[in-house]
Design a protein around this motif. Structure first.
Motif, PDB file in Angstrom:
ATOM      1  N   LEU A 221       0.824  -1.208   0.000  1.00 57.76           N
ATOM      2  CA  LEU A 221       0.000   0.000   0.000  1.00 57.76           C
ATOM      3  C   LEU A 221       0.860   1.260   0.000  1.00 57.76           C
ATOM      4  N   VAL A 222       1.874   1.292   0.857  1.00 58.31           N
ATOM      5  CA  VAL A 222       2.758   2.463   0.906  1.00 58.31           C
ATOM      6  C   VAL A 222       3.560   2.583  -0.386  1.00 58.31           C
ATOM      7  N   PRO A 314     -14.404  -3.360  -7.976  1.00 58.22           N
ATOM      8  CA  PRO A 314     -13.727  -2.528  -8.979  1.00 58.22           C
ATOM      9  C   PRO A 314     -12.203  -2.660  -8.901  1.00 58.22           C
ATOM     10  N   LYS A 315     -11.547  -2.294  -9.987  1.00 54.76           N
ATOM     11  CA  LYS A 315     -10.098  -2.471 -10.079  1.00 54.76           C
ATOM     12  C   LYS A 315      -9.332  -1.682  -9.022  1.00 54.76           C
ATOM     13  N   ARG A 316      -9.858  -0.548  -8.602  1.00 53.36           N
ATOM     14  CA  ARG A 316      -9.121   0.278  -7.646  1.00 53.36           C
ATOM     15  C   ARG A 316      -8.980  -0.396  -6.286  1.00 53.36           C
ATOM     16  N   TYR A 317      -9.787  -1.440  -6.030  1.00 50.97           N
ATOM     17  CA  TYR A 317      -9.697  -2.153  -4.755  1.00 50.97           C
ATOM     18  C   TYR A 317      -8.823  -3.400  -4.840  1.00 50.97           C
ATOM     19  N   ARG A 318      -8.244  -3.640  -6.011  1.00 51.00           N
ATOM     20  CA  ARG A 318      -7.355  -4.792  -6.136  1.00 51.00           C
ATOM     21  C   ARG A 318      -6.138  -4.655  -5.228  1.00 51.00           C
ATOM     22  N   VAL A 322      -4.193  -7.426  -3.041  1.00 52.74           N
ATOM     23  CA  VAL A 322      -2.736  -7.600  -3.093  1.00 52.74           C
ATOM     24  C   VAL A 322      -2.163  -7.607  -1.683  1.00 52.74           C
ATOM     25  N   ALA A 323      -2.671  -6.714  -0.827  1.00 55.68           N
ATOM     26  CA  ALA A 323      -2.198  -6.649   0.560  1.00 55.68           C
ATOM     27  C   ALA A 323      -2.481  -7.951   1.301  1.00 55.68           C
ATOM     28  N   VAL A 324      -3.665  -8.533   1.056  1.00 55.45           N
ATOM     29  CA  VAL A 324      -4.023  -9.797   1.701  1.00 55.45           C
ATOM     30  C   VAL A 324      -3.102 -10.917   1.237  1.00 55.45           C
ATOM     31  N   ILE A 325      -2.957 -11.057  -0.083  1.00 55.25           N
ATOM     32  CA  ILE A 325      -2.130 -12.137  -0.631  1.00 55.25           C
ATOM     33  C   ILE A 325      -0.671 -11.966  -0.221  1.00 55.25           C
ATOM     34  N   PHE A 348      -9.562  -6.015   5.440  1.00 56.19           N
ATOM     35  CA  PHE A 348      -9.511  -5.964   3.973  1.00 56.19           C
ATOM     36  C   PHE A 348     -10.477  -6.986   3.382  1.00 56.19           C
ATOM     37  N   CYS A 349     -10.496  -8.181   3.974  1.00 62.72           N
ATOM     38  CA  CYS A 349     -11.381  -9.234   3.483  1.00 62.72           C
ATOM     39  C   CYS A 349     -12.848  -8.858   3.657  1.00 62.72           C
TER      40      CYS A 349
END
Length: 536
Positions: A221-222, A314-318, A322-325, A348-349
């Motif tokens: 995220l950062v 939406p794509k902006r929440y991908r 990514v943070a979860v994975i 996040f989930c």
């Protein structure tokens, strides 16, 4: 000057906005749905009141033990204990325990330091903080999407069995998760007008001070924020570095006061858990455990909603996905794994779960009912039944504080070390002891701690440790699996069972289904029983 987008504000207004907010990430698209709510937690006051009430109920419906860290990394340290090996080696800082120490000090000054208040007030404070975090999550989703989606995310958050089980506990993982939610509410995701670099970075830094692994979910995220930031040098020099210096500096000073020397606990934590991988002494799991068991278990019946939401969002929440994975992958590289380690990814989930629930339309109410009912059972069972003995048995110890022979009492917990809370849940000058398990930081491969030495041959260890009757404890507390093995010692030394406390339906290894309390017979009682047998 950046060219304005079609349908955007006039150039003059755009320039004024850039002076107020340097990053383009803070500018939402025209007509963004949702507005920031009013109230102390960034949401409607009635919703906050409702959430506080629910989390307070949540607090009182969790009467079980999860892991030793919820006491031994917070309450026991706050209670001025010196028995905890972790603080002796500087693997954890005093910043988090100081929160509870402040509560204890306030109660002491008010002459209200009753043991029940010492137990419940810290947990109630945690519950209130959890409620604020829930409402913050609601407000964020309402701001980014709309009220309907926000309600669905909020519902999923409240229905999460693992959140119910964990959010009112005094665990560092709990505080790490709550600070993650607060930081997320200020993260400058595209479409948000609530973003603030200083605020979200400060909250991340605070979480890292409390638990260094808190940085893991925030790395992608950062990094994404940095890539999209127009003035990268300013972001580093005016935000990251000042926040980092102030936070780490404050942590260093606090630890210097209590350790008596300069200690960088975050570095020691990294060495112990990552570089030396000494966490394996507490158990190890295969690399895929978080994917095949960890994440599916803490999600529970939310799992299909999470998967469905990942597809629809939406794509902006991908970036959240990514943070979860990323977090699960990083933790998968460490041998020692626990459910609570990935607790910070649950918020996040929940976003994806709520997005899925909202899109179900006509099936929304049946799905919500199923989610609520299926989550209630594990939440209530783990909160009220599973592993409750570790707390219930301490209430028996509390009774000794009011007995006339308190001065002669000596309680010995013959259990895996730190199985129960200690003086934070007893709060009287009662002599107590437990089997210790300090880690070896010297690299000695033949090192065996006291607990392991005891369990290798309990009967032999007891006979050697208490070779003289004057050294014997007045009370012995241990799991039921140990009783048969030490029965000869108990009979020979004159102990009798005085209490049986249920602990779990799933005994495993050194942990039994019940906890037994044995008391040494007094000479008078022993003689009376002997005479009675002779008459018979």
């Amino acid at each position: 000057m950046r060219c304005r987008a079609a349908g955007g504000p006039p150039p003059r207004m755009e320039a004024m906005r850039l002076r107020r907010r340097r990053s383009v990430l803070y500018r939402g698209p025209g007509g963004a749905a949702g507005q920031r709510g009013a109230g102390a937690a960034g949401g409607p006051a009635p919703l906050l009141a409702l959430t506080v009430a629910l989390r307070t109920l949540n607090c009182f419906l969790v009467r079980t033990s999860f892991v030793p860290d919820e006491y031994w990394q917070s309450l026991e340290v706050a209670h001025r204990m010196v028995f905890n090996w972790e603080w002796a080696h500087g693997l954890r800082g005093y910043s988090y325990p100081l929160i509870f120490a402040s509560i204890y000090k306030a109660l002491q000054l008010l002459a209200k330091d009753d043991v029940q208040l010492l137990i419940w007030v810290p947990r109630l404070a945690q519950a209130v903080l959890a409620a604020f975090a829930d409402v913050k999550l609601y407000s964020l989703v309402q701001h980014l999407e709309n009220a309907e989606t926000a309600k669905c995310v909020y519902f999923c958050q409240l229905c999460s069995w693992f959140t119910w089980y964990s959010c009112t506990r005094t665990l560092t993982n709990t505080m790490e998760t709550l600070l993650t939610i607060f930081a997320l509410s200020y993260y400058p995701i595209k479409g948000s007008k609530m973003g603030s670099s200083c605020k979200y970075l400060a909250l991340i830094a605070l979480a890292v001070v409390i638990r260094p692994t808190a940085v893991i979910p925030w790395i992608p995220l950062v990094f994404s924020h940095f890539l999209q930031e127009e003035r990268k040098a300013d972001f580093i020099l005016h935000h990251c570095i000042p926040v980092g210096l102030v936070t780490v500096g404050t942590s260093l000073i606090i630890d210097r006061v209590f350790f008596g020397e300069w200690v960088l606990v975050q570095l020691n934590f990294l060495k112990f858990n990552v570089l030396q991988n000494l966490g394996t002494r507490y158990g190890s799991h295969p690399w895929h455990w978080y994917f095949t068991q960890g994440l599916p278990v803490i999600l529970g019946t939310h799992l299909p909603f999470f998967i469905h939401g990942c597809v629809l969002a939406p794509k902006r929440y991908r970036l959240f996905l990514v943070a979860v994975i990323w977090t699960v992958l990083v933790y998968s590289t460490l041998s020692h794994k626990e459910f609570r380690f990935i607790y910070p990814v649950l918020p996040f989930c929940m976003f994806f779960c709520g997005y899925s629930l909202k899109r179900l339309k006509t099936w929304k109410k049946p799905a919500a009912s199923l989610l609520l009912l299926s989550s209630a059972l594990p939440a209530l069972y783990t909160g009220l039944v599973h592993q409750r003995g570790a707390l219930d048995v301490v209430s028996h110890v509390q009774q000794l504080c009011e007995s006339s022979d308190r001065a002669q009492a000596f309680v010995f917990f013959m259990m895996p070390c730190h199985s129960t809370p200690f003086y934070s849940h007893v709060h009287c000058p009662l002599r107590m002891r437990f089997l210790e398990c300090p880690p070896d930081l010297t690299g000695n491969e033949s090192y065996i701690d006291e607990a392991d030495a005891f369990y290798s041959n309990p009967l032999d260890w007891l006979n050697k440790e208490f070779y003289n009757d004057t050294l014997l404890p007045s009370h012995l507390i241990f799991f039921s699996v140990l009783e048969q093995e030490i029965s000869s010692f108990l009979a020979l030394r004159g102990y009798e069972k005085t209490a049986t406390v249920f602990h779990t339906h799933v005994p495993e290894g050194r942990v039994g289904s019940h906890i037994y309390v044995y008391r040494k017979k007094t000479e008078m009682n022993h003689n009376r029983r002997s005479v009675s047998r002779l008459k018979t």
